[in-house]
Design a protein around this motif. Structure first.
Motif, PDB file in Angstrom:
ATOM      1  N   SER A   1       0.857  -1.182   0.000  1.00  0.00           N
ATOM      2  CA  SER A   1       0.000   0.000   0.000  1.00  0.00           C
ATOM      3  C   SER A   1       0.893   1.231   0.000  1.00  0.00           C
ATOM      4  CB  SER A   1      -0.923   0.011   1.223  1.00  0.00           C
ATOM      5  OG  SER A   1      -0.161   0.120   2.418  1.00  0.00           O
ATOM      6  N   PRO A   2       0.435   2.364  -0.527  1.00  0.00           N
ATOM      7  CA  PRO A   2       1.284   3.563  -0.598  1.00  0.00           C
ATOM      8  C   PRO A   2       1.821   4.026   0.755  1.00  0.00           C
ATOM      9  CG  PRO A   2      -0.605   3.813  -2.018  1.00  0.00           C
ATOM     10  CD  PRO A   2      -0.846   2.562  -1.224  1.00  0.00           C
ATOM     11  N   ASP A   3       1.050   3.836   1.827  1.00  0.00           N
ATOM     12  CA  ASP A   3       1.522   4.263   3.143  1.00  0.00           C
ATOM     13  C   ASP A   3       2.342   3.204   3.858  1.00  0.00           C
ATOM     14  OD1 ASP A   3      -0.352   2.408   3.938  1.00  0.00           O
ATOM     15  OD2 ASP A   3      -1.636   3.825   4.999  1.00  0.00           O
ATOM     16  N   GLY A   4       2.533   2.047   3.238  1.00  0.00           N
ATOM     17  CA  GLY A   4       3.357   0.997   3.810  1.00  0.00           C
ATOM     18  C   GLY A   4       2.719   0.215   4.942  1.00  0.00           C
ATOM     19  N   SER A   5       1.422   0.434   5.181  1.00  0.00           N
ATOM     20  CA  SER A   5       0.782  -0.219   6.324  1.00  0.00           C
ATOM     21  C   SER A   5       0.229  -1.605   5.997  1.00  0.00           C
ATOM     22  CB  SER A   5      -0.357   0.655   6.852  1.00  0.00           C
ATOM     23  OG  SER A   5      -1.407   0.761   5.896  1.00  0.00           O
ATOM     24  N   ARG A   6      -0.017  -1.883   4.695  1.00  0.00           N
ATOM     25  CA  ARG A   6      -0.593  -3.170   4.315  1.00  0.00           C
ATOM     26  C   ARG A   6       0.039  -3.684   3.029  1.00  0.00           C
ATOM     27  NH1 ARG A   6      -7.004  -3.039   4.270  1.00  0.00           N
ATOM     28  NH2 ARG A   6      -6.732  -1.013   3.256  1.00  0.00           N
ATOM     29  N   ILE A   7      -0.064  -4.972   2.846  1.00  0.00           N
ATOM     30  CA  ILE A   7       0.400  -5.610   1.618  1.00  0.00           C
ATOM     31  C   ILE A   7      -0.785  -6.357   1.018  1.00  0.00           C
ATOM     32  CG2 ILE A   7       1.968  -7.299   0.609  1.00  0.00           C
ATOM     33  CD1 ILE A   7       3.788  -6.746   3.086  1.00  0.00           C
ATOM     34  N   ALA A   8      -1.169  -5.982  -0.178  1.00  0.00           N
ATOM     35  CA  ALA A   8      -2.255  -6.672  -0.877  1.00  0.00           C
ATOM     36  C   ALA A   8      -1.674  -7.839  -1.674  1.00  0.00           C
ATOM     37  CB  ALA A   8      -2.991  -5.714  -1.798  1.00  0.00           C
ATOM     38  N   PHE A   9      -2.452  -8.898  -1.809  1.00  0.00           N
ATOM     39  CA  PHE A   9      -2.041 -10.054  -2.605  1.00  0.00           C
ATOM     40  C   PHE A   9      -3.290 -10.830  -2.986  1.00  0.00           C
ATOM     41  CE2 PHE A   9      -2.136 -11.360   1.793  1.00  0.00           C
ATOM     42  CZ  PHE A   9      -2.592 -12.660   1.800  1.00  0.00           C
ATOM     43  N   TYR A  10      -3.139 -11.778  -3.883  1.00  0.00           N
ATOM     44  CA  TYR A  10      -4.291 -12.643  -4.176  1.00  0.00           C
ATOM     45  C   TYR A  10      -3.989 -14.052  -3.695  1.00  0.00           C
ATOM     46  CZ  TYR A  10      -2.007 -14.108  -8.639  1.00  0.00           C
ATOM     47  OH  TYR A  10      -1.160 -14.590  -9.611  1.00  0.00           O
TER      48      TYR A  10
ATOM     49  N   TYR B   1      -9.354 -17.680  -6.019  1.00  0.00           N
ATOM     50  CA  TYR B   1      -8.534 -16.481  -5.846  1.00  0.00           C
ATOM     51  C   TYR B   1      -9.368 -15.241  -5.538  1.00  0.00           C
ATOM     52  CZ  TYR B   1      -4.371 -18.925  -7.458  1.00  0.00           C
ATOM     53  OH  TYR B   1      -3.309 -19.794  -7.565  1.00  0.00           O
ATOM     54  N   GLU B   2      -9.032 -14.585  -4.442  1.00  0.00           N
ATOM     55  CA  GLU B   2      -9.608 -13.301  -4.062  1.00  0.00           C
ATOM     56  C   GLU B   2      -8.473 -12.392  -3.584  1.00  0.00           C
ATOM     57  OE1 GLU B   2     -12.600 -12.413  -4.600  1.00  0.00           O
ATOM     58  OE2 GLU B   2     -13.777 -14.272  -4.713  1.00  0.00           O
ATOM     59  N   ILE B   3      -8.779 -11.101  -3.419  1.00  0.00           N
ATOM     60  CA  ILE B   3      -7.785 -10.141  -2.963  1.00  0.00           C
ATOM     61  C   ILE B   3      -7.803 -10.076  -1.435  1.00  0.00           C
ATOM     62  CG2 ILE B   3      -6.940  -7.772  -3.102  1.00  0.00           C
ATOM     63  CD1 ILE B   3      -6.921  -9.321  -5.769  1.00  0.00           C
ATOM     64  N   TRP B   4      -6.626 -10.166  -0.832  1.00  0.00           N
ATOM     65  CA  TRP B   4      -6.456 -10.114   0.607  1.00  0.00           C
ATOM     66  C   TRP B   4      -5.406  -9.057   0.957  1.00  0.00           C
ATOM     67  CZ3 TRP B   4      -8.521 -13.936   4.173  1.00  0.00           C
ATOM     68  CH2 TRP B   4      -9.305 -14.921   3.558  1.00  0.00           C
ATOM     69  N   THR B   5      -5.360  -8.658   2.214  1.00  0.00           N
ATOM     70  CA  THR B   5      -4.269  -7.819   2.705  1.00  0.00           C
ATOM     71  C   THR B   5      -3.753  -8.385   4.021  1.00  0.00           C
ATOM     72  OG1 THR B   5      -5.772  -6.300   3.874  1.00  0.00           O
ATOM     73  CG2 THR B   5      -5.070  -5.670   1.641  1.00  0.00           C
ATOM     74  N   VAL B   6      -2.510  -8.023   4.322  1.00  0.00           N
ATOM     75  CA  VAL B   6      -1.893  -8.411   5.579  1.00  0.00           C
ATOM     76  C   VAL B   6      -0.947  -7.291   5.995  1.00  0.00           C
ATOM     77  CG1 VAL B   6       0.072  -9.595   4.483  1.00  0.00           C
ATOM     78  CG2 VAL B   6      -0.700 -10.315   6.759  1.00  0.00           C
ATOM     79  N   HIS B   7      -0.734  -7.112   7.301  1.00  0.00           N
ATOM     80  CA  HIS B   7       0.206  -6.114   7.791  1.00  0.00           C
ATOM     81  C   HIS B   7       1.634  -6.629   7.620  1.00  0.00           C
ATOM     82  CE1 HIS B   7      -3.008  -3.688   9.221  1.00  0.00           C
ATOM     83  NE2 HIS B   7      -3.377  -4.519  10.186  1.00  0.00           N
ATOM     84  N   PRO B   8       2.621  -5.733   7.580  1.00  0.00           N
ATOM     85  CA  PRO B   8       4.013  -6.163   7.381  1.00  0.00           C
ATOM     86  C   PRO B   8       4.560  -7.060   8.475  1.00  0.00           C
ATOM     87  CG  PRO B   8       3.779  -3.823   6.892  1.00  0.00           C
ATOM     88  CD  PRO B   8       2.496  -4.253   7.517  1.00  0.00           C
ATOM     89  N   ASP B   9       3.884  -7.124   9.624  1.00  0.00           N
ATOM     90  CA  ASP B   9       4.341  -8.038  10.679  1.00  0.00           C
ATOM     91  C   ASP B   9       3.601  -9.372  10.639  1.00  0.00           C
ATOM     92  OD1 ASP B   9       1.834  -7.355  11.592  1.00  0.00           O
ATOM     93  OD2 ASP B   9       2.505  -6.531  13.508  1.00  0.00           O
ATOM     94  N   GLY B  10       2.757  -9.568   9.599  1.00  0.00           N
ATOM     95  CA  GLY B  10       2.025 -10.821   9.446  1.00  0.00           C
ATOM     96  C   GLY B  10       0.669 -10.843  10.118  1.00  0.00           C
ATOM     97  N   SER B  11       0.303  -9.777  10.807  1.00  0.00           N
ATOM     98  CA  SER B  11      -0.997  -9.721  11.478  1.00  0.00           C
ATOM     99  C   SER B  11      -2.057  -9.094  10.566  1.00  0.00           C
ATOM    100  CB  SER B  11      -0.887  -8.887  12.763  1.00  0.00           C
ATOM    101  OG  SER B  11      -0.634  -7.524  12.446  1.00  0.00           O
ATOM    102  N   GLY B  12      -3.303  -9.136  11.031  1.00  0.00           N
ATOM    103  CA  GLY B  12      -4.383  -8.443  10.350  1.00  0.00           C
ATOM    104  C   GLY B  12      -4.772  -9.004   9.001  1.00  0.00           C
ATOM    105  N   LEU B  13      -4.644 -10.296   8.799  1.00  0.00           N
ATOM    106  CA  LEU B  13      -5.031 -10.900   7.528  1.00  0.00           C
ATOM    107  C   LEU B  13      -6.515 -10.606   7.259  1.00  0.00           C
ATOM    108  CD1 LEU B  13      -4.084 -12.772   5.201  1.00  0.00           C
ATOM    109  CD2 LEU B  13      -4.975 -14.681   6.553  1.00  0.00           C
TER     110      LEU B  13
END
Length: 217
Positions: free
Chosen positions: A15-24, A31-43
């Motif tokens: 994400s532009p602010d670096g708070s989340r990582i989107a992936f499929y 297949y769907e779109i998901w996000t997770v935090h850089p520490d692996g939390s918040g899936l």
């Protein structure tokens, strides 16, 4: 390591602010779109489509994500707001490129948020050049007849792309295209830019694939 499970997790994008990582991911059965935090939390699952959702691309302000959806051998580009629940919004479906069956494969969002650039392909996966989609006019502008993997520069005017072992730049205002780098006779894989546009990352395919870094003058 951010995920560790039997699911196929692919196509990560910060994400532009670096708070989340989107992936499929197919962890929900398809297949769907998901996000997770850089520490692996918040899936978190973001989409619930009737087809397969793949290759998320964030808008510069993080308010939208574009992705490719495939349903019954037909593809479309969907844009939605990742800050809202899927059922609480009406995702936007981009129009087709033309009436001949060609499709748009997006790869980069301009920094002003007005354009989505990508490769035009046919159903036989043949490449028909680079185009940019305008969110204001809801029309496509053909920029080149060659190349793929377009990446916007920060001026929202020029795009880098690759073609037959070369990196080229196209100027959307003048229509000019020029070569800036070549690895011929080798091939070039995906190209990525640092946020300040001073460093270019690419894969060079020979008998193996290596990572190179180029500092732009």
């Amino acid at each position: 390591q951010l995920t560790s499970d039997p699911a196929k997790d692919r196509g990560s994008a910060w994400s532009p602010d670096g708070s989340r990582i989107a992936f499929y991911s197919d962890r929900s059965g398809k297949y769907e779109i998901w996000t997770v935090h850089p520490d692996g939390s918040g899936l978190q699952r973001l989409t619930d489509t009737p087809g397969w959702a793949t290759f998320p691309i964030w808008s510069p302000d993080g308010s939208r994500i574009a992705f490719e959806m495939t349903e019954e051998n037909k593809g479309s580009i969907i844009v939605f707001d990742p800050r809202k629940a899927w059922k609480e919004q009406t995702p936007d479906t981009l129009p087709p490129v033309d009436s001949t069956g060609k499709y748009f494969e997006p790869s980069s969002w301009s920094s002003d948020g007005k354009w989505l650039a990508g490769t035009v392909r046919s159903q036989q996966v043949a490449t028909h050049g680079i185009a940019a989609y305008s969110f204001e006019s809801r029309e496509y502008r053909k920029l080149t007849d060659i190349g793929e993997g377009a990446r916007w520069l920060n001026d929202s005017r020029r795009l880098l792309f690759t073609h037959q072992g070369k990196v080229l730049v196209a100027d959307m205002k003048t229509g000019a295209v020029r070569e800036i780098f070549s690895v011929l006779p080798d091939e070039i894989g995906d190209v990525r830019l640092s946020r300040d546009n001073r460093t270019l990352y690419l894969g060079r395919a020979t008998t193996e694939i290596d990572i190179w870094m180029i500092t732009l003058k």
